[in-house]
Design an enzyme around this catalytic site. Structure first.
Site, PDB file in Angstrom:
ATOM      1  CB  THR A  27      98.640 -59.264 -51.740  1.00 28.65           C
ATOM      2  OG1 THR A  27      97.883 -59.903 -52.776  1.00 28.65           O
ATOM      3  CG2 THR A  27      99.639 -58.312 -52.379  1.00 28.65           C
ATOM      4  CG  HIS A  28     103.410 -61.440 -48.111  1.00 31.55           C
ATOM      5  ND1 HIS A  28     103.006 -62.560 -48.807  1.00 31.55           N
ATOM      6  CD2 HIS A  28     103.460 -61.817 -46.816  1.00 31.55           C
ATOM      7  CE1 HIS A  28     102.851 -63.567 -47.966  1.00 31.55           C
ATOM      8  NE2 HIS A  28     103.107 -63.154 -46.757  1.00 31.55           N
ATOM      9  CD  GLU A  40     113.105 -59.967 -39.388  1.00 30.71           C
ATOM     10  OE1 GLU A  40     112.269 -59.540 -40.194  1.00 30.71           O
ATOM     11  OE2 GLU A  40     113.261 -61.183 -39.158  1.00 30.71           O
ATOM     12  CG  HIS A  67     100.510 -71.017 -55.374  1.00 30.65           C
ATOM     13  ND1 HIS A  67     100.210 -72.142 -54.639  1.00 30.65           N
ATOM     14  CD2 HIS A  67      99.938 -69.975 -54.732  1.00 30.65           C
ATOM     15  CE1 HIS A  67      99.512 -71.782 -53.567  1.00 30.65           C
ATOM     16  NE2 HIS A  67      99.322 -70.480 -53.590  1.00 30.65           N
TER      17      HIS A  67
HETATM   18  N1  LIG Z   1     110.371 -61.186 -40.770  1.00 26.69           N
HETATM   19  C1  LIG Z   1     110.377 -62.537 -40.713  1.00 26.69           C
HETATM   20  N2  LIG Z   1     109.417 -63.221 -41.377  1.00 26.69           N
HETATM   21  C2  LIG Z   1     109.456 -64.558 -41.313  1.00 26.69           C
HETATM   22  N3  LIG Z   1     108.625 -65.474 -41.892  1.00 26.69           N
HETATM   23  C3  LIG Z   1     109.092 -66.664 -41.529  1.00 26.69           C
HETATM   24  I1  LIG Z   1     108.216 -68.454 -42.129  1.00 26.69           I
HETATM   25  N4  LIG Z   1     110.187 -66.597 -40.754  1.00 26.69           N
HETATM   26  C4  LIG Z   1     110.433 -65.261 -40.603  1.00 26.69           C
HETATM   27  C5  LIG Z   1     111.451 -64.528 -39.912  1.00 26.69           C
HETATM   28  O1  LIG Z   1     112.354 -65.071 -39.258  1.00 26.69           O
HETATM   29  N5  LIG Z   1     111.364 -63.160 -39.994  1.00 26.69           N
END
Ligand SMILES: Nc1nc2[nH]c(I)nc2c(=O)[nH]1
Length: 271
Positions: free
Chosen positions: A93-94, A193, A70
């Site tokens: 970037t996460h 979660e 990608h």
């Molecule tokens: N933490 C969290 N991040 C997300 N990103 C997405 I698209 N859905 C969710 C979710 O339900 N929780």
């Protein structure tokens, strides 16, 4: 690379990145920046004419995309009917990638160095309200940073009142008065979660849960950007819906919403 060297000033890398963008696009002043989260990718086309597009990893401080194959790009777009330009940061970037918080916020720092006065942070997230069906865009009114992480280093004390600028939310509401607002909680991820954590987030005042945005917003305020945050409810957070939503439903809801939210983003950005 320089950005990962603790003795480097990350704002210096942002200035180098901005210089590279100016050189490669020929656009020396970008007025607004957009970070397009999951579900928001199609918005770039509607904003205006793409003047130039650069593979993001060719810009100092940007990472190679996490997903192999990608190619993330950074675009300069002339906003339709104006001589203003938007910098569309295609690669986010996460925190959960473990590449360090400096890389998470490098895009917004670069946007400020490129001249932007405001940044629109978008994301896909989970919703805590059953009436917010997948595909619902929600304005971020405030946030809960549950990552225990700050993008700021040293005694950098920054005030965060009105972080999600009321002025920009008012503009968004002029475009679409029906837009709901909510508090967005960032978890570190990459796991979703548990139902108990979603209940906890709700009790803490969250309406949305995600894995991005809050740290970028803090860094954006630090470099003087006005911030607008918009979430796309892509799924109902764990435990909210009695039956687990199928992944297919989540994907199709996001895709069905794309034209509407792309139009919304283009109209807001054009203001
Ligand atoms: N933490 C969290 N991040 C997300 N990103 C997405 I698209 N859905 C969710 C979710 O339900 N929780």
């Amino acid at each position: 690379p320089a950005i990962d060297d603790p003795t480097t000033d990350p704002l210096e890398v942002a200035r180098e990145a901005a210089a590279t963008i100016a050189e490669r696009t020929g656009v020396t002043q970008h007025d607004v920046a957009l970070v397009l989260g999951s579900g928001w990718g199609a918005a770039a086309e509607l904003l205006g004419e793409t003047v130039a597009e650069i593979p993001s990893h060719e810009i100092p401080g940007f990472s190679r995309p996490a997903v192999a194959g990608h190619v993330a790009t950074t675009r300069s777009v002339r906003l339709a009917g104006t001589d203003r330009h938007a910098l569309v940061l295609g690669s986010r970037t996460h925190l959960y990638e473990g590449l360090g918080v400096r890389r998470v916020v490098h895009g917004v720092r670069t946007a400020a160095a490129a001249g932007a006065r405001c940044v629109v942070l978008t994301n896909g997230c989970g919703g805590l309200h059953p009436d917010w069906a997948p595909g619902t865009p929600v304005l971020i009114r405030d946030h809960l940073n549950l990552t225990a992480t700050s993008p700021l280093e040293g005694a950098t004390f920054v005030d965060l009142t009105d972080l999600y600028a009321q002025r920009l939310r008012d503009v968004a509401r002029e475009v679409d008065p029906s837009l709901p607002e909510g508090v967005y909680a960032q978890f570190r991820g990459p796991h979703y979660e548990t139902p108990a954590e979603v209940t906890m987030a709700g009790r803490l005042g969250a309406d949305l849960v995600g894995m991005s945005t809050t740290i970028e917003a803090i860094a954006a305020r630090h470099v003087g950007l006005e911030v607008l945050g918009i979430s796309l409810v892509t799924n109902q957070a764990a435990g909210i819906s009695p039956v687990p939503l199928s992944h297919a439903e989540v994907i199709e809801a996001g895709q069905a919403a794309a034209p509407r939210i792309s139009r919304l983003l283009a109209d807001i950005t054009g203001r």
